[in-house]
Design an enzyme around this catalytic site. Structure first.
Site, short mmCIF file in Angstrom:
data_model
loop_
_atom_site.label_atom_id
_atom_site.label_comp_id
_atom_site.label_asym_id
_atom_site.label_seq_id
_atom_site.Cartn_x
_atom_site.Cartn_y
_atom_site.Cartn_z
CB SER A 7 12.79 -28.79 -17.88
OG SER A 7 12.21 -30.06 -17.37
CG HIS A 32 16.92 -29.51 -16.28
ND1 HIS A 32 17.69 -29.06 -15.55
CD2 HIS A 32 15.84 -29.76 -15.72
CE1 HIS A 32 17.48 -29.56 -14.18
NE2 HIS A 32 16.09 -29.93 -14.40
CG ASP A 34 13.55 -32.35 -14.71
OD1 ASP A 34 14.47 -31.77 -13.62
OD2 ASP A 34 12.91 -31.49 -15.35
CG MET A 36 11.38 -36.73 -11.48
SD MET A 36 9.69 -35.72 -11.31
CE MET A 36 10.14 -34.35 -11.90
CG HIS A 65 17.35 -32.13 -11.37
ND1 HIS A 65 16.35 -31.25 -11.38
CD2 HIS A 65 17.67 -32.17 -10.01
CE1 HIS A 65 16.01 -31.14 -10.01
NE2 HIS A 65 16.99 -31.49 -9.29
CG MET A 67 14.85 -34.40 -8.64
SD MET A 67 13.29 -33.46 -9.75
CE MET A 67 14.10 -33.76 -11.18
CG MET A 136 15.21 -28.17 -6.25
SD MET A 136 14.99 -28.51 -8.19
CE MET A 136 13.39 -28.53 -8.13
N GLY A 141 9.53 -32.63 -8.42
CA GLY A 141 8.67 -33.48 -8.56
C GLY A 141 7.70 -33.31 -9.75
CG ASP A 174 14.86 -27.15 -12.02
OD1 ASP A 174 13.97 -26.55 -12.89
OD2 ASP A 174 15.15 -28.42 -11.71
N GLY A 175 12.49 -24.25 -11.28
CA GLY A 175 11.27 -24.26 -10.97
C GLY A 175 10.31 -22.90 -11.22
N GLY A 176 9.34 -23.01 -11.96
CA GLY A 176 8.61 -21.97 -12.10
C GLY A 176 9.26 -20.60 -12.68
CB SER A 197 5.38 -24.76 -17.66
OG SER A 197 5.44 -25.97 -17.07
C1 DX5 Z 1 10.60 -30.07 -11.12
C2 DX5 Z 1 11.87 -30.20 -11.96
C3 DX5 Z 1 11.89 -28.96 -12.91
C4 DX5 Z 1 10.81 -28.59 -13.75
C5 DX5 Z 1 10.93 -27.32 -14.34
O1 DX5 Z 1 10.67 -31.31 -10.09
O2 DX5 Z 1 13.09 -30.64 -11.47
O3 DX5 Z 1 13.26 -29.09 -13.64
O4 DX5 Z 1 10.49 -29.58 -14.71
O5 DX5 Z 1 9.69 -27.03 -14.96
P1 DX5 Z 1 8.91 -25.64 -14.80
O6 DX5 Z 1 9.71 -24.65 -15.50
O7 DX5 Z 1 7.46 -25.97 -15.58
O8 DX5 Z 1 8.71 -25.42 -13.13
ZN ZN Z 2 14.96 -30.26 -12.66
#
Ligand code: DX5
Ligand code: ZN
Length: 220
Positions: A7, A32, A34, A36, A65, A67, A136, A141, A174-176, A197
């Protein structure tokens, strides 16, 4: 082998071109992006202009993605900007089957995403219209949040449904996602991990990719 989609939100935007080049060289399958809108999620990122720029500097397939509220109004704009996969949130649309069909009619892959509070069962009936299901594992966010283990069971349920109905839908999480959580979702049946991250903080992206591949293949 697990596929990886970093991402870009977690990259150093001050050196974006350099970051994209290093990401491409690391051997990942997708990028990826994002999007928003400050409405569906409490954060704002970037729009179609940046997607267009990124599309112009890399051949990596762009996994976009969305959002955002009212995603139907923007499907064509992001397709023209260069999206190869366009993922919409189930929570933002009334008729997911029609929306996913619209994305496919634009000539690109369709993705359906569910936020942590949405049960996976709600998404299953629409998977025949989706090329991938994005589960997710944090509240959408922000990058850098902690992985929610409740997503693992969702991956297992989706895997079972997809396999037993012989569907061509891949599962992304997706996420963490990091070296500790990637093996867990891979073991549950995920095909793709999205990582922000942990990827961009790793410093050596190619090494990180090798480590994720090794960690996930041990689980499978
Ligand atoms: C969160 C995003 C994710 C995020 C992933 O809203 O959709 O794609 O950027 O980042 P990490 O891997 O740090 O959770
Ligand atoms: Zn995402």
């Amino acid at each position: 082998m697990i596929k990886i989609s970093p991402s870009i939100l977690a990259a150093d935007f001050g050196h974006l071109l350099d970051e994209i080049e290093k990401t491409v060289k690391s051997g990942v399958e997708y990028l990826h992006l994002d999007i928003m809108d400050g409405h569906f999620v409490p954060n704002l990122t970037f729009g179609p202009e940046l997607v267009k720029y990124i599309n112009g500097v890399t051949d990596l397939p762009l996994d976009v993605h969305l959002m955002i509220s009212n995603p139907l109004e923007y499907l064509e704009i992001y397709t023209v900007a260069g999206a190869d996969i366009l993922t919409i949130h189930l929570e933002t649309i009334e008729h997911p089957d029609k929306a996913l069909a619209t994305i496919r009619d634009l000539g690109i892959k369709s993705g359906l995403s569910i936020s942590p509070n949405t049960p996976v069962e709600v998404a299953l009936p629409y998977l025949e219209h989706a090329d991938w299901l994005l589960i997710m594992s944090v509240h959408p966010g922000f990058a850098g949040q902690k992985f929610m283990p409740s997503s693992i069971d969702k991956v297992s349920k989706a895997r079972q449904y997809i396999d037993s109905n012989s569907l061509n839908c891949e599962i992304a999480v997706d996420g963490g996602i990091d070296l500790n959580t990637a093996p867990k979702v891979a073991a549950a049946g995920a095909d793709i991990v999205i990582t922000g991250s942990s990827f961009y903080k790793s410093g050596d992206y190619a090494k990180f990719v090798q480590e994720i591949r090794k960690a996930t293949s041990q689980e499978n």
